[in-house]
Design a protein around this motif. Structure first.
Motif, mmCIF file in Angstrom:
data_model
loop_
_atom_site.group_PDB
_atom_site.id
_atom_site.type_symbol
_atom_site.label_atom_id
_atom_site.label_comp_id
_atom_site.label_asym_id
_atom_site.label_seq_id
_atom_site.Cartn_x
_atom_site.Cartn_y
_atom_site.Cartn_z
ATOM 1 N N GLY A 54 -39.848 31.165 -65.664
ATOM 2 C CA GLY A 54 -38.771 31.725 -66.509
ATOM 3 C C GLY A 54 -38.343 32.905 -65.793
ATOM 4 N N ALA A 55 -38.200 33.881 -66.241
ATOM 5 C CA ALA A 55 -38.090 34.750 -65.510
ATOM 6 C C ALA A 55 -38.937 35.967 -64.970
ATOM 7 N N THR A 56 -40.756 35.701 -65.945
ATOM 8 C CA THR A 56 -41.759 36.168 -65.493
ATOM 9 C C THR A 56 -42.758 35.285 -65.144
ATOM 10 N N ALA A 57 -42.202 34.326 -64.250
ATOM 11 C CA ALA A 57 -43.074 33.254 -63.590
ATOM 12 C C ALA A 57 -44.251 34.856 -62.653
ATOM 13 N N ASN A 58 -45.576 33.754 -62.002
ATOM 14 C CA ASN A 58 -46.896 34.610 -62.367
ATOM 15 C C ASN A 58 -46.901 35.637 -62.796
ATOM 16 N N GLU A 59 -46.001 36.947 -62.845
ATOM 17 C CA GLU A 59 -46.787 38.051 -63.881
ATOM 18 C C GLU A 59 -47.100 37.872 -64.910
#
Length: 145
Positions: free
Chosen positions: A13-18
């Motif tokens: 989703g929008a937070t991948a790898n965060e």
């Protein structure tokens, strides 16, 4: 200030790898005051929160979100989390990581058991098949005589 024992890592989703450090409290949602802000209509303004108890346990609470919160694929209102657990909020997934601790869900005995290699059997099998094919096609007759 206390050193972070836990963190969550976005896996889709929008937070991948965060990566987000979890020291005491982490608020996930669409509102500007959230630690993890997800701009998605399926995410409530204050969707869920993660709290670290005095004993060091991580507790997840769904804050009456519209679309719900899942832990390891199961919808929850409240859940006690372990390293390796997956948290799902709308189309975003997070992995709870405890640096230096073995994930309890991911690295089961079966996952860490050594597997037997099939490579030692591969070479002799290939040689036998090559010889059989050569014999069938008559390629060995000039050699054998």
């Amino acid at each position: 200030m206390q050193m972070a024992k836990y963190r969550i890592k976005g896996t889709s989703g929008a937070t991948a790898n965060e990566v987000y450090e979890l020291v005491d409290r982490l608020l996930i949602g669409r509102a500007d005051d959230c630690n993890v802000r997800i701009a998605n209509d399926a995410v409530s303004p204050r969707h869920c929160e993660l709290l670290v108890s005095e004993q060091g346990d991580v507790l997840l609470t769904d804050l009456e979100s519209g679309s719900g919160t899942r832990v390891n694929g199961v919808a929850v209102q409240k859940a006690s989390l372990n390293s390796g657990d997956e948290i799902s909020v709308a189309n975003c997934r997070f992995l709870l990581q405890a640096p230096g601790l073995r994930p309890q869900r991911v690295l089961t005995e079966e996952a860490v058991r050594k597997t037997r290699s099939h490579l030692p059997w591969l070479l002799p099998t290939a040689v036998i098949l090559a010889v059989a094919l050569a014999w069938q096609r008559g390629w060995l007759s000039p050699i054998i005589g």
